[in-house]
Design a protein around this motif. Structure first.
Motif, PDB file in Angstrom:
ATOM      1  N   TYR A  91     -10.827  -1.102   6.688  1.00 51.44           N
ATOM      2  CA  TYR A  91     -10.369  -2.354   7.276  1.00 51.44           C
ATOM      3  C   TYR A  91     -11.536  -3.313   7.398  1.00 51.44           C
ATOM      4  O   TYR A  91     -12.661  -2.908   7.696  1.00 51.44           O
ATOM      5  N   VAL A 104      -8.454   1.125  -1.253  1.00 53.42           N
ATOM      6  CA  VAL A 104      -7.899  -0.142  -0.770  1.00 53.42           C
ATOM      7  C   VAL A 104      -8.658  -0.575   0.486  1.00 53.42           C
ATOM      8  O   VAL A 104      -8.731   0.168   1.466  1.00 53.42           O
ATOM      9  N   CYS A 113       0.826  -1.203   0.000  1.00 53.08           N
ATOM     10  CA  CYS A 113       0.000   0.000   0.000  1.00 53.08           C
ATOM     11  C   CYS A 113       0.864   1.258   0.000  1.00 53.08           C
ATOM     12  O   CYS A 113       0.576   2.227  -0.700  1.00 53.08           O
ATOM     13  N   MET A 115      -8.388  -3.310   3.305  1.00 55.63           N
ATOM     14  CA  MET A 115      -7.430  -4.243   3.880  1.00 55.63           C
ATOM     15  C   MET A 115      -8.144  -5.354   4.629  1.00 55.63           C
ATOM     16  O   MET A 115      -9.033  -5.093   5.453  1.00 55.63           O
ATOM     17  N   GLY A 132      -2.254   0.715   9.345  1.00 59.34           N
ATOM     18  CA  GLY A 132      -2.809   0.550   8.010  1.00 59.34           C
ATOM     19  C   GLY A 132      -3.224   1.865   7.388  1.00 59.34           C
ATOM     20  O   GLY A 132      -2.917   2.138   6.223  1.00 59.34           O
ATOM     21  N   THR A 134      -4.190   2.765   3.592  1.00 55.09           N
ATOM     22  CA  THR A 134      -5.404   1.958   3.512  1.00 55.09           C
ATOM     23  C   THR A 134      -6.642   2.833   3.711  1.00 55.09           C
ATOM     24  O   THR A 134      -6.631   3.756   4.526  1.00 55.09           O
TER      25      THR A 134
END
Length: 229
Positions: free
Chosen positions: A99, A76, A63, A78, A91, A96
């Motif tokens: 999540y 993105v 990333c 994750m 993250g 990111t």
């Protein structure tokens, strides 16, 4: 949507791909970080589903490189088994957007992907890139300088787009080769030939050079005369 799944667990990857294809999405997959990064850089996706733990390159490093090296801001999501605040913060610091902690429901995954695509549509990818009087339109794949339409091959267009996104940074030869050809670049003269043709197209008909060779390092797209071509 066109989606990229980067997941080394083949059973989970197949399950995700099958489910999302049934929802009408187009899916590409990668089982390691290096291949995943290459696909994310050279293709256009509406979102990337990225596992945290991957062979070759973990999700955080992938990333980071996608954001800071390639200048790519595709959403993105994750996937991780880690659920601590520190993990989530790490993250987000690496780029990111969201999540999802394993195990998760496929319906929630789809809802989060749809929300990411809606939220980020048009926010990070400019409709055009400009360096001096050179303009590139990623969506229509048009290149113009001083209003004149310039015809480029697909690879020349990819190289130019990469240099324009990184401008005025110097982009190394290995980085360009990896972005275009991944881990299997052609012989060492291929990039030099493409750069020569690109320079003939965007610089030769005009009085001010934009494409500069930084000997021993790579290439730079910049309006200044400070670096000799």
């Amino acid at each position: 949507m066109r989606l990229l799944i980067i997941e080394d667990n083949q059973d989970l990857c197949s399950e995700l791909a099958d489910f999302l294809e049934l929802q009408g999405d187009t899916i590409d997959t990668a089982a390691d970080g290096v291949t995943g990064l290459h696909l994310a850089v050279v293709n256009e996706y509406d979102a990337v589903i990225l596992d945290l733990t991957l062979p070759g390159m973990d999700g955080l490093e992938l990333c980071r490189r996608l954001r800071h090296d390639a200048g790519n801001w595709v959403p993105v999501l994750m996937l991780t088994a880690r659920d601590t605040l520190e993990d989530r913060l790490s993250g987000f610091e690496h780029g990111t957007d969201d999540y999802l902690v394993k195990p998760f429901s496929l319906q929630e995954l789809k809802c989060r992907l749809d929300a990411l695509a809606r939220r980020t549509a048009g926010l990070h990818q400019p409709t055009s890139l400009s360096v001096g009087d050179l303009q590139l339109m990623p969506e229509t794949r048009e290149v113009r300088r001083a209003g004149t339409l310039i015809e480029l091959t697909a690879i020349e267009f990819q190289i130019l787009e990469l240099l324009m996104r990184q401008s005025p940074k110097v982009v190394s030869r290995p980085h360009i080769e990896y972005s275009i050809w991944g881990d299997s670049p052609p012989d060492g003269e291929a990039l030099r030939v493409h750069i020569h043709h690109l320079r003939q197209a965007i610089d030769k008909p005009f009085s001010t050079p934009l494409l500069h060779t930084i000997r021993g390092v790579g290439y730079q797209l910049k309006q200044s005369h400070a670096v000799s071509a």
